[in-house]
Design an enzyme around this catalytic site. Structure first.
Site, PDB file in Angstrom:
ATOM      1  CG  HIS A 101      12.576  18.437  28.819  1.00 17.45           C
ATOM      2  ND1 HIS A 101      11.996  17.640  27.861  1.00 17.45           N
ATOM      3  CD2 HIS A 101      12.215  17.918  30.017  1.00 17.45           C
ATOM      4  CE1 HIS A 101      11.335  16.662  28.451  1.00 17.45           C
ATOM      5  NE2 HIS A 101      11.439  16.810  29.760  1.00 17.45           N
ATOM      6  CB  SER A 124       4.093  15.718  27.812  1.00 17.67           C
ATOM      7  OG  SER A 124       4.393  14.444  28.359  1.00 17.67           O
TER       8      SER A 124
END
Length: 285
Positions: free
Chosen positions: A37, A187
């Site tokens: 991210h 993830s």
């Protein structure tokens, strides 16, 4: 860095920047941020003057018996990570702020055909939830640019299509999948893996590499390749959802004439659903 929770405060914060001609980028997330991210935020930082990261666990994209209630909410930690990467504004709305009249009464955005394949086939309604919340975020933030990770390759394709179809005035950028040192795609759901399953999880990426190499070496029996990969994953303790070799642009099954190929895979390992993909370009001359 500031954090806002309402659309009115969001627009108030952005108004002066927009009036000054600043280029605004949006990085939509569900929080529980990892280095993948943050790499999206860094990419946005290079492309724009102001970076807005949204943090919203969207109930509309979770199906029955999925992990909506247990999905990690880590806003304080996420804020610290974002500030360290030069993020300018966090938008962390409540469900009521996004869906003020309730989800069941809210207008839904449906992207046809492409959402019925792959993940869409096993998670009905998922991409309607994604398309709806992304469209809402686009309208709330009104960015010039939005950055998404290529790990969710089908999601990125859906967002590009809805942006084209609805004539939304922003650029969509895909950033390369960010991986652990052994190749596992990062993830938030990797945190669900047991220690033993974490060691095995990299096999999904390794099977993608195996299929990519086989295609580069001349194999074009795509259906057979997929079947072989599924059998291997099944024998190693995975419960494969799909392993599909597709045209990169359409996500339809690849044929011998296609030069842009993407291999899409999803599989359960224990209670964790993993997804990953690899793309390649062929010279068919």
């Amino acid at each position: 860095m500031k954090t806002v929770h309402t659309v009115s405060d969001l627009r108030s914060e952005l108004r002066a920047h927009r009036d000054a001609g600043a280029r605004i980028a949006l990085v939509p997330t569900m929080g529980n941020l990892h280095p993948g991210h943050l790499a999206l935020v860094e990419e946005a930082r290079q492309q724009a003057d102001i970076v807005v990261t949204s943090i919203f666990v969207n109930p509309l994209q979770f199906g029955p018996n999925e992990d909506l209630d247990s999905y990690p909410r880590t806003l304080a930690e996420d804020q610290e990570k974002l500030e360290s990467r030069g993020n300018d504004l966090v938008f962390a709305p409540s469900v009521r702020e996004v869906y003020p009249n309730g989800i069941e009464y809210h207008t839904h955005i449906t992207v046809p055909v492409i959402t019925e394949l792959h993940c869409g086939a096993s998670r009905p309604g998922h991409f309607t939830g994604v398309a709806t919340v992304v469209t809402l975020l686009f309208n709330m933030v009104q960015p010039d640019l939005a950055v998404f990770g290529e790990k969710d390759f089908q999601q990125l394709a859906v967002i590009r299509k809805l942006t084209r179809d609805l004539c939304l005035p922003m650029e969509i950028m895909g950033a390369p999948t960010y991986r652990e040192s052994d190749g596992l795609a990062m993830s938030s759901r990797n945190n669900y893996l047991s220690e033993r399953d974490r060691e095995r999880a990299v096999r999904l990426y390794q099977m993608l590499c195996w299929a990519r190499n086989a295609i580069q070496e001349g194999r074009r029996d795509y259906s057979t390749l997929s079947d072989e990969a599924i059998r291997t994953l099944d024998s190693e303790g995975f419960h494969p959802d799909y392993f599909n070799i597709v045209n990169t642009d359409t996500l339809e099954p690849a044929n011998h004439e296609d030069t842009r190929i993407t291999i899409l895979a999803a599989a359960w390992l224990g209670q964790t659903r993993l997804i990953d993909n690899l793309s390649l370009t062929l010279d068919n001359n």
